[in-house]
Design a protein around this motif. Sequence first.
Motif, PDB file in Angstrom:
ATOM      1  N   PRO A 118     -44.887  -9.983 -92.222  1.00 52.40           N
ATOM      2  CA  PRO A 118     -45.922  -8.981 -91.939  1.00 52.40           C
ATOM      3  C   PRO A 118     -46.690  -8.505 -93.173  1.00 52.40           C
ATOM      4  CG  PRO A 118     -43.840  -8.414 -90.867  1.00 52.40           C
ATOM      5  CD  PRO A 118     -43.545  -9.505 -91.838  1.00 52.40           C
ATOM      6  N   TRP A 119     -46.154  -8.772 -94.354  1.00 50.76           N
ATOM      7  CA  TRP A 119     -46.734  -8.268 -95.587  1.00 50.76           C
ATOM      8  C   TRP A 119     -47.492  -9.327 -96.377  1.00 50.76           C
ATOM      9  CZ3 TRP A 119     -46.511  -3.140 -95.803  1.00 50.76           C
ATOM     10  CH2 TRP A 119     -45.531  -2.508 -95.028  1.00 50.76           C
ATOM     11  N   LEU A 120     -47.439 -10.554 -95.924  1.00 53.95           N
ATOM     12  CA  LEU A 120     -48.139 -11.619 -96.629  1.00 53.95           C
ATOM     13  C   LEU A 120     -49.650 -11.395 -96.557  1.00 53.95           C
ATOM     14  CD1 LEU A 120     -46.079 -14.737 -95.474  1.00 53.95           C
ATOM     15  CD2 LEU A 120     -46.206 -13.803 -97.812  1.00 53.95           C
ATOM     16  N   PRO A 121     -50.378 -11.810 -97.584  1.00 50.50           N
ATOM     17  CA  PRO A 121     -51.841 -11.628 -97.582  1.00 50.50           C
ATOM     18  C   PRO A 121     -52.489 -12.274 -96.361  1.00 50.50           C
ATOM     19  CG  PRO A 121     -51.066 -12.328 -99.754  1.00 50.50           C
ATOM     20  CD  PRO A 121     -49.893 -12.443 -98.833  1.00 50.50           C
ATOM     21  N   ALA A 122     -53.529 -11.629 -95.839  1.00 48.19           N
ATOM     22  CA  ALA A 122     -54.211 -12.148 -94.655  1.00 48.19           C
ATOM     23  C   ALA A 122     -54.988 -13.422 -94.970  1.00 48.19           C
ATOM     24  CB  ALA A 122     -55.152 -11.081 -94.091  1.00 48.19           C
ATOM     25  N   SER A 123     -55.501 -13.516 -96.194  1.00 51.62           N
ATOM     26  CA  SER A 123     -56.236 -14.715 -96.619  1.00 51.62           C
ATOM     27  C   SER A 123     -55.330 -15.563 -97.511  1.00 51.62           C
ATOM     28  CB  SER A 123     -57.495 -14.301 -97.383  1.00 51.62           C
ATOM     29  OG  SER A 123     -57.142 -13.531 -98.524  1.00 51.62           O
ATOM     30  N   PRO A 124     -55.683 -16.820 -97.737  1.00 49.42           N
ATOM     31  CA  PRO A 124     -54.822 -17.700 -98.540  1.00 49.42           C
ATOM     32  C   PRO A 124     -54.828 -17.362-100.029  1.00 49.42           C
ATOM     33  CG  PRO A 124     -56.815 -18.858 -97.893  1.00 49.42           C
ATOM     34  CD  PRO A 124     -56.835 -17.539 -97.165  1.00 49.42           C
ATOM     35  N   THR A 125     -54.346 -16.171-100.346  1.00 49.55           N
ATOM     36  CA  THR A 125     -54.254 -15.690-101.730  1.00 49.55           C
ATOM     37  C   THR A 125     -53.133 -16.429-102.459  1.00 49.55           C
ATOM     38  OG1 THR A 125     -54.948 -13.512-100.955  1.00 49.55           O
ATOM     39  CG2 THR A 125     -53.905 -13.606-103.122  1.00 49.55           C
ATOM     40  N   PRO A 126     -53.338 -16.797-103.729  1.00 54.23           N
ATOM     41  CA  PRO A 126     -52.258 -17.445-104.483  1.00 54.23           C
ATOM     42  C   PRO A 126     -51.009 -16.575-104.579  1.00 54.23           C
ATOM     43  CG  PRO A 126     -54.349 -17.734-105.615  1.00 54.23           C
ATOM     44  CD  PRO A 126     -54.597 -16.757-104.489  1.00 54.23           C
ATOM     45  N   ILE A 127     -49.858 -17.187-104.415  1.00 51.33           N
ATOM     46  CA  ILE A 127     -48.566 -16.502-104.462  1.00 51.33           C
ATOM     47  C   ILE A 127     -47.725 -17.099-105.578  1.00 51.33           C
ATOM     48  CG2 ILE A 127     -46.385 -16.151-103.212  1.00 51.33           C
ATOM     49  CD1 ILE A 127     -47.990 -15.917-100.647  1.00 51.33           C
ATOM     50  N   LEU A 128     -47.036 -16.246-106.313  1.00 53.05           N
ATOM     51  CA  LEU A 128     -46.122 -16.665-107.373  1.00 53.05           C
ATOM     52  C   LEU A 128     -44.694 -16.469-106.896  1.00 53.05           C
ATOM     53  CD1 LEU A 128     -45.533 -17.429-110.391  1.00 53.05           C
ATOM     54  CD2 LEU A 128     -45.617 -14.958-110.871  1.00 53.05           C
ATOM     55  N   GLU A 129     -43.869 -17.518-107.008  1.00 52.52           N
ATOM     56  CA  GLU A 129     -42.448 -17.384-106.687  1.00 52.52           C
ATOM     57  C   GLU A 129     -41.634 -17.489-107.964  1.00 52.52           C
ATOM     58  OE1 GLU A 129     -38.919 -18.831-103.678  1.00 52.52           O
ATOM     59  OE2 GLU A 129     -40.647 -20.158-103.923  1.00 52.52           O
ATOM     60  N   LEU A 130     -40.890 -16.451-108.253  1.00 55.68           N
ATOM     61  CA  LEU A 130     -40.024 -16.387-109.425  1.00 55.68           C
ATOM     62  C   LEU A 130     -38.617 -16.810-109.012  1.00 55.68           C
ATOM     63  CD1 LEU A 130     -41.232 -12.900-110.699  1.00 55.68           C
ATOM     64  CD2 LEU A 130     -41.975 -15.133-111.534  1.00 55.68           C
ATOM     65  N   GLY A 131     -38.114 -17.880-109.592  1.00 59.16           N
ATOM     66  CA  GLY A 131     -36.799 -18.380-109.193  1.00 59.16           C
ATOM     67  C   GLY A 131     -36.880 -19.063-107.849  1.00 59.16           C
ATOM     68  N   CYS A 132     -37.551 -20.199-107.794  1.00 62.29           N
ATOM     69  CA  CYS A 132     -37.820 -20.841-106.504  1.00 62.29           C
ATOM     70  C   CYS A 132     -36.635 -21.593-105.934  1.00 62.29           C
ATOM     71  CB  CYS A 132     -38.994 -21.802-106.643  1.00 62.29           C
ATOM     72  SG  CYS A 132     -38.661 -23.250-107.684  1.00 62.29           S
ATOM     73  N   GLY A 133     -35.568 -21.788-106.735  1.00 65.23           N
ATOM     74  CA  GLY A 133     -34.435 -22.557-106.230  1.00 65.23           C
ATOM     75  C   GLY A 133     -34.867 -23.945-105.817  1.00 65.23           C
ATOM     76  N   THR A 134     -34.310 -24.429-104.729  1.00 71.11           N
ATOM     77  CA  THR A 134     -34.615 -25.797-104.306  1.00 71.11           C
ATOM     78  C   THR A 134     -35.850 -25.898-103.414  1.00 71.11           C
ATOM     79  OG1 THR A 134     -32.894 -25.502-102.613  1.00 71.11           O
ATOM     80  CG2 THR A 134     -32.278 -26.689-104.613  1.00 71.11           C
ATOM     81  N   GLY A 135     -36.604 -24.805-103.285  1.00 70.93           N
ATOM     82  CA  GLY A 135     -37.944 -24.885-102.731  1.00 70.93           C
ATOM     83  C   GLY A 135     -38.148 -24.486-101.290  1.00 70.93           C
ATOM     84  N   GLU A 136     -37.116 -24.007-100.598  1.00 72.28           N
ATOM     85  CA  GLU A 136     -37.263 -23.716 -99.169  1.00 72.28           C
ATOM     86  C   GLU A 136     -38.306 -22.634 -98.893  1.00 72.28           C
ATOM     87  OE1 GLU A 136     -34.512 -24.495-100.609  1.00 72.28           O
ATOM     88  OE2 GLU A 136     -33.648 -26.106 -99.395  1.00 72.28           O
ATOM     89  N   MET A 137     -38.294 -21.554 -99.675  1.00 73.12           N
ATOM     90  CA  MET A 137     -39.280 -20.494 -99.446  1.00 73.12           C
ATOM     91  C   MET A 137     -40.667 -20.957 -99.864  1.00 73.12           C
ATOM     92  SD  MET A 137     -39.827 -17.600 -98.115  1.00 73.12           S
ATOM     93  CE  MET A 137     -38.149 -16.994 -97.870  1.00 73.12           C
ATOM     94  N   GLY A 138     -40.748 -21.719-100.941  1.00 71.57           N
ATOM     95  CA  GLY A 138     -42.030 -22.263-101.354  1.00 71.57           C
ATOM     96  C   GLY A 138     -42.631 -23.156-100.287  1.00 71.57           C
ATOM     97  N   LEU A 139     -41.783 -23.947 -99.621  1.00 71.65           N
ATOM     98  CA  LEU A 139     -42.254 -24.809 -98.540  1.00 71.65           C
ATOM     99  C   LEU A 139     -42.801 -23.975 -97.382  1.00 71.65           C
ATOM    100  CD1 LEU A 139     -42.533 -27.673 -97.341  1.00 71.65           C
ATOM    101  CD2 LEU A 139     -40.197 -27.415 -96.443  1.00 71.65           C
ATOM    102  N   TYR A 140     -42.097 -22.908 -97.028  1.00 71.85           N
ATOM    103  CA  TYR A 140     -42.563 -22.009 -95.962  1.00 71.85           C
ATOM    104  C   TYR A 140     -43.943 -21.449 -96.299  1.00 71.85           C
ATOM    105  CZ  TYR A 140     -42.991 -17.517 -93.506  1.00 71.85           C
ATOM    106  OH  TYR A 140     -43.468 -16.441 -92.791  1.00 71.85           O
ATOM    107  N   LEU A 141     -44.130 -21.018 -97.542  1.00 70.27           N
ATOM    108  CA  LEU A 141     -45.405 -20.428 -97.954  1.00 70.27           C
ATOM    109  C   LEU A 141     -46.514 -21.484 -97.996  1.00 70.27           C
ATOM    110  CD1 LEU A 141     -44.013 -18.109-100.773  1.00 70.27           C
ATOM    111  CD2 LEU A 141     -44.912 -17.369 -98.554  1.00 70.27           C
TER     112      LEU A 141
END
Length: 249
Positions: A37-60
Motif C-alpha cells: 500500500p505504500w509503494l509509489p504510485a508511479s514507477p519511481t526508482p527504488i533502492l534495496e539495501l541488503g537484497c539477499g538472493t533477490g526475492e524482494m527485488g524480483l517482486y519490485l
Amino acid sequence: MSADHHFDGLAGKFSRNIYGTTKGRLRHELLCHAMAPWLPASPTPILELGCGTGEMGLYLANAGYPVTLTDASVDVLENAQALLTGKDNATFRHQPMLDIDDIHAFRFIVCHAVLEWLATPLDALSHLYSKMQPGAQLSLSFFNRDAAVFNNAVYGNFDYIARGMKVKKQVRLNPKQPLAPAEIIAHCEKLGFRVQAKTGIRCFHDYLRDRSMQENRYDEVLALEKQYGGQAPYCWLGRYFHLILQKDG
C-alpha cells in the motif's frame, strides 16, 4: 567491537534455509503485503539495501519499478542477478549500506532483515536517516527480540533465555542481534522519522502446536496473519517486525 555479518560462502544455504521453508515463504508474502500500500504510485526508482538472493527485488521489478539491488556479499548478489535474469529494470551493486553515497536520490528505500546482522544497528539507522531526502520513505524490517524470547519460552528454552539468548558458537544463519521493536521505534522517532505503519510478520505461524499445519494449512495461516498482523497485541509477537517510516522536514 564485533563486525557486520555477511553471507559470502553461504548463499546456497541461505536461500534453502530461508526461502525453501514455509517460514521464508510466509515472511516474503507478508512483507510484500505490508509494503504494497505504500509503494509509489508511479514507477519511481527504488533502492534495496541488503537484497539477499533477490526475492524482494524480483517482486519490485515485476511490479514495474526500476530497482537498484545492493548487498555486501558477492555470493548472494550473484544469486540475485541470476534470479532477475532478463529484468532490464534491475541494476546490481556490491556495496555495504554505509558505502552507498546516493541514498538521497531515492524516494523509496527497502531495508529488510539487515539491521540484526550489523555490529551497530542504531548507528546504521542514524546514518540512513542522515542520507535520505526529506519526504522519502523507508520500508524497514528486522528480527524481533521480544518475539524470540517468547518463542524460546514456549519451547522451554529457559537456560538459553537466562544466558541472554547467547550461545558459545554462533550459528552463522541465526541473526546475531535481534532488536526490540519499541527500542527501534523510539530511536527512529528521535531521529525524525514518522512511523506510518507497523506490522508483525509471522505472528502465529511459528507458535503453532501442530507444526504440520504450517504446510498443510498454509493458506489459512497466511489469511490469519494478514488479518491480525497490523493489530495490537498480535503485531508485537511477529518473529519479524516491519515499519513504514517517512523522513519529514
